[in-house]
Design a protein around this motif. Structure first.
Motif, PDB file in Angstrom:
ATOM      1  N   UNK A 189       0.844  -1.196   0.000  1.00  0.00           N
ATOM      2  CA  UNK A 189       0.000   0.000   0.000  1.00  0.00           C
ATOM      3  C   UNK A 189       0.882   1.251   0.000  1.00  0.00           C
ATOM      4  N   UNK A 191       3.976   1.346  -1.188  1.00  0.00           N
ATOM      5  CA  UNK A 191       4.604   1.402  -2.502  1.00  0.00           C
ATOM      6  C   UNK A 191       3.632   1.915  -3.555  1.00  0.00           C
ATOM      7  N   UNK A 192       2.379   1.458  -3.463  1.00  0.00           N
ATOM      8  CA  UNK A 192       1.380   1.886  -4.438  1.00  0.00           C
ATOM      9  C   UNK A 192       1.176   3.392  -4.348  1.00  0.00           C
ATOM     10  N   UNK A 193       1.102   3.913  -3.129  1.00  0.00           N
ATOM     11  CA  UNK A 193       0.896   5.346  -2.951  1.00  0.00           C
ATOM     12  C   UNK A 193       2.065   6.119  -3.558  1.00  0.00           C
ATOM     13  N   UNK A 194       3.262   5.636  -3.296  1.00  0.00           N
ATOM     14  CA  UNK A 194       4.449   6.294  -3.839  1.00  0.00           C
ATOM     15  C   UNK A 194       4.438   6.213  -5.367  1.00  0.00           C
ATOM     16  N   UNK A 195       4.066   5.045  -5.885  1.00  0.00           N
ATOM     17  CA  UNK A 195       4.023   4.847  -7.329  1.00  0.00           C
ATOM     18  C   UNK A 195       3.008   5.783  -7.983  1.00  0.00           C
ATOM     19  N   UNK A 196       1.942   6.107  -7.233  1.00  0.00           N
ATOM     20  CA  UNK A 196       0.909   7.002  -7.764  1.00  0.00           C
ATOM     21  C   UNK A 196       1.298   8.465  -7.586  1.00  0.00           C
ATOM     22  N   UNK A 197       2.534   8.701  -7.199  1.00  0.00           N
ATOM     23  CA  UNK A 197       3.048  10.069  -7.195  1.00  0.00           C
ATOM     24  C   UNK A 197       3.182  10.710  -5.827  1.00  0.00           C
ATOM     25  N   UNK A 198       2.799   9.985  -4.761  1.00  0.00           N
ATOM     26  CA  UNK A 198       2.818  10.604  -3.439  1.00  0.00           C
ATOM     27  C   UNK A 198       4.253  10.770  -2.923  1.00  0.00           C
ATOM     28  N   UNK A 199       4.524  11.923  -2.328  1.00  0.00           N
ATOM     29  CA  UNK A 199       5.816  12.142  -1.692  1.00  0.00           C
ATOM     30  C   UNK A 199       5.845  11.365  -0.380  1.00  0.00           C
ATOM     31  N   UNK A 200       7.009  11.347   0.264  1.00  0.00           N
ATOM     32  CA  UNK A 200       7.126  10.621   1.523  1.00  0.00           C
ATOM     33  C   UNK A 200       6.097  11.093   2.546  1.00  0.00           C
ATOM     34  N   UNK A 202       3.294  12.635   1.925  1.00  0.00           N
ATOM     35  CA  UNK A 202       1.938  12.275   1.486  1.00  0.00           C
ATOM     36  C   UNK A 202       1.654  10.795   1.733  1.00  0.00           C
ATOM     37  N   UNK A 206      -1.467   9.979   3.984  1.00  0.00           N
ATOM     38  CA  UNK A 206      -2.604   9.350   3.317  1.00  0.00           C
ATOM     39  C   UNK A 206      -2.714   7.855   3.621  1.00  0.00           C
ATOM     40  N   UNK A 207      -1.599   7.199   3.885  1.00  0.00           N
ATOM     41  CA  UNK A 207      -1.626   5.740   4.006  1.00  0.00           C
ATOM     42  C   UNK A 207      -1.129   5.262   5.372  1.00  0.00           C
TER      43      UNK A 207
END
Lengths: 293, 357
Positions: A189, A191-200, A202, A206-207
């Protein structure tokens, strides 16, 4: 072929299921060891002041006295100090817990041990250790004075010292639920957030933070309940600077010899803490947080 | 469907863990708009390769070049690519809608616009509108799959990576979603890079396939090329039931196999085969013969068993220690009984010989 197998007939009357019968010893133990003292305290809170039996006609006198007295100041101090303790604990424990799960790697076990080992030493002994550390000419101030010639006032017997003691004593009870909470955040989850563009940051907001909330809430409830019931920290590190509600209860039961008043105070504290815990559990539905519902 | 130039170029890409190379000097060009599938058994390094492409793993050596720019050191959150995870990795605490909108929220797209785009994607992927506020754990596996795809599409990536997202689903649903995914590829015209351990799955969906083994890409080609002209025993066996017989090459277009008393005719093309290799004949090219002369090659064996495969029936014929499988459509089923002596054969042009590797 005709050998008749007849079930063993039960005699008429009351019959317990196998599960209930197995649980019977525990039930009896809980009734005697847990429910009975609690009920006794509740019972005493309705007895006339300064009586020592449960046989008197019940009265609300003690509760009326509570609202007229200055006990509410002690209560507010207890609740306020507990809240402050919990807030400080969140700030202190979250980074450590995060480090234990994500950063320290194989050093995690060692760090965990460092936090666990003090638990094997009695709370009072540890608090007196702090007294030696904080007292005038003690470990901290004495060293400062000898090495740098700085002469500071004693830090002992201040609100800050009490908070320090409570944060110190209750830290593991925040740290470990929090560690569990953070370790339950699925790696993919993040990794997915990061892959979707989220910064550390974020990813954290968010997660990681929402998904570790169950651990955070458990830690908060645990430490809050413990901190509201704290008394040793106030006595050892606080002198008589702050009087907590637990102190009032102790006085009522001992010096004042007014068990019913002490019982009423205890019941009030239980009610407040109980309602707070229930509201917290209801408001922050743990299953919903984890997406199970 | 595929465009002209490469969108993604891999040059000698390597990922080592200690002395072991999970991905070993992979060279590959992925074309603009194509659906490229990397297929290989578990442990072949395909997931590690994909994770490097997505930016979740740092290459030990080599280059990843996206539209001419080297992106090795760009982290996942700064790459214009997006991945659909094997576990899907939906955010359990966010609703279906919030999951899909995640990338847009990160970019600061206003709420109303976000919702409009999410609902558009949900409709395109045939997810009912009222799922918008629902928790992802309260919808079915196939629907979650679509939510994961919608979430990735909302990012509007240049390349969409798929890490075996269908592997956890049951056969029927998987077959449906494979075709849906290919339809979505047509519709979006994006570059899809998919990994799977099932060559069958790769065949259905892909424009091109790369077969991976022990960290290396051993063959790259269209599904047709991979199926009809595998370049090794490994690739030919990976496709599924196939007859692979060790042969020695006698020269002058003749082959000799153990347990077969006579020499056999070799196929016209035998690229890279030395003195020995493997004869590969697909089950559908084997026939029961009335007389040995009815095909270029024949063997005599015993009908050992038969298996109903739905529209087809598969037969197992034993020739000494060799086992041949052949398949017939149900309406042309073989009428003889088991344990009967049968003559089976194939034409040399329908077989290939691959090197031993």
């Amino acid at each position: 072929m005709s050998a008749e197998v007849r079930p063993v007939e039960d005699g008429p009357g009351f019959r317990l299921s196998a599960g209930l019968r197995s649980a019977l010893p525990v039930i009896v133990f809980l009734l005697v060891g847990f429910a009975a003292p609690l009920l006794a305290v509740i019972g005493f809170s309705f007895m006339p002041p300064r009586t020592f039996g449960l046989g008197h006609p019940p009265t609300f006198e003690n509760y009326v006295t509570l609202f007229d007295s200055t006990n509410y100041i002690s209560l507010l101090w207890s609740l306020g100090m507990a809240t402050a303790t919990v807030l400080i604990l969140i700030a202190v424990s979250y980074p450590v817990a995060y480090g234990l799960v994500r950063v320290f790697g194989r050093w995690s076990t060692l760090v965990t041990l460092l936090f666990v080992i003090p638990l094997f030493v009695s709370e009072n002994v540890r608090l007196y250790g702090w007294v030696l550390f904080l007292i005038k000419n003690g470990v901290l101030l004495g060293t400062l004075k000898t090495l740098f010639g700085i002469e500071a006032d004693s830090m002992l017997f201040t609100t800050a010292a009490i908070l320090l003691g409570m944060v110190y004593v209750y830290l593991p009870f925040m740290l470990f639920p929090l560690t569990l909470g953070i370790s339950m955040v699925p790696n993919d989850a993040r990794e997915a957030a990061s892959d979707l563009g989220a910064s550390r940051w974020q990813v954290f907001r968010e997660v990681e933070l929402p998904l570790s909330t169950p651990g955070l809430i458990i830690g908060c409830l645990l430490t809050f309940v413990l901190a509201v019931g704290a008394i040793a920290e106030y006595k050892v590190l606080g002198g008589q600077q702050v009087i907590p509600i637990t102190h009032d209860i102790e006085i009522a039961f001992t010096y004042a010899q007014n068990w019913p008043l002490g019982a009423a105070l205890a019941v009030l504290l239980m009610l407040i803490v109980g309602v707070l815990v229930l509201v917290a559990l209801w408001r922050f539905d743990l299953d919903r947080f984890l997406g199970r519902r | 469907m595929a465009g002209e130039g490469p969108i993604l170029t891999l040059r000698s890409l390597t990922k080592s863990f200690g002395a072991h190379s999970a991905v070993d000097h992979v060279d590959l060009e992925i074309r603009e708009g194509e659906m490229f599938t990397i297929v290989g058994p578990s442990g072949s390094g395909k997931t590690t390769l994909l994770r490097m492409l997505a930016g979740m793993e740092t290459p030990t050596a080599g280059d990843i070049i996206l539209r001419g720019a080297r992106i090795n050191d760009i982290p996942a959150n700064k790459r214009p690519t997006c991945m659909v995870f094997q576990s899907l990795a939906l955010f359990p605490h966010k609703s279906v809608g919030d999951n899909i909108e995640f990338a847009l929220k990160i970019r600061g797209v206003p709420r109303a616009e976000r919702k409009r785009r999410a609902v558009d994607l949900m409709r395109m992927l045939r997810l009912p509108d009222h799922y918008y506020g629902r928790a992802p754990n309260r919808i079915s596996g196939g629907e979650r799959q679509r939510v994961a795809l919608a979430r990735a599409l909302a990012f509007d990536p240049e390349i969409l990576f798929f890490d075996e997202p269908l592997s956890a689903l049951d056969y029927k649903l998987r077959k449906t979603l494979e075709k849906e995914l290919k339809d979505i590829h047509r519709e979006t015209r994006k570059t899809f890079v998919y990994i799977t351990h099932s060559l069958e799955e790769a065949m259905v969906m892909s424009d091109r396939i790369g077969v991976m083994r022990d960290g290396k890409l051993v063959q790259i080609g269209t599904p047709h090329e991979i199926y009809t002209a595998p370049n090794s025993k490994f690739v030919s066996e990976f496709i599924g039931d196939v007859n692979v017989v060790p042969v020695s090459v006698l020269g002058s277009g003749r082959l000799k196999a153990p347990h077969v008393p006579h020499e056999m005719a070799a196929p016209p093309a035998m690229n890279g085969v030395g003195e020995s290799g493997f004869l590969v004949v697909r089950p559908e090219f084997l026939r029961f013969l009335d007389s040995p002369g009815d095909a270029d090659n024949h063997v005599v064996g015993r009908l050992y068993n038969e298996y109903a495969l739905g529209s087809r029936i598969q037969y197992q014929v034993r020739v000494g220690e060799l086992v041949f499988v052949l398949e017939k459509l149900r309406h042309e089923a073989f009428t003889g009984g088991l344990d009967q002596e049968v003559v089976i054969g194939w034409n040399a042009a329908d077989s290939i010989v691959v090197p031993d590797r």
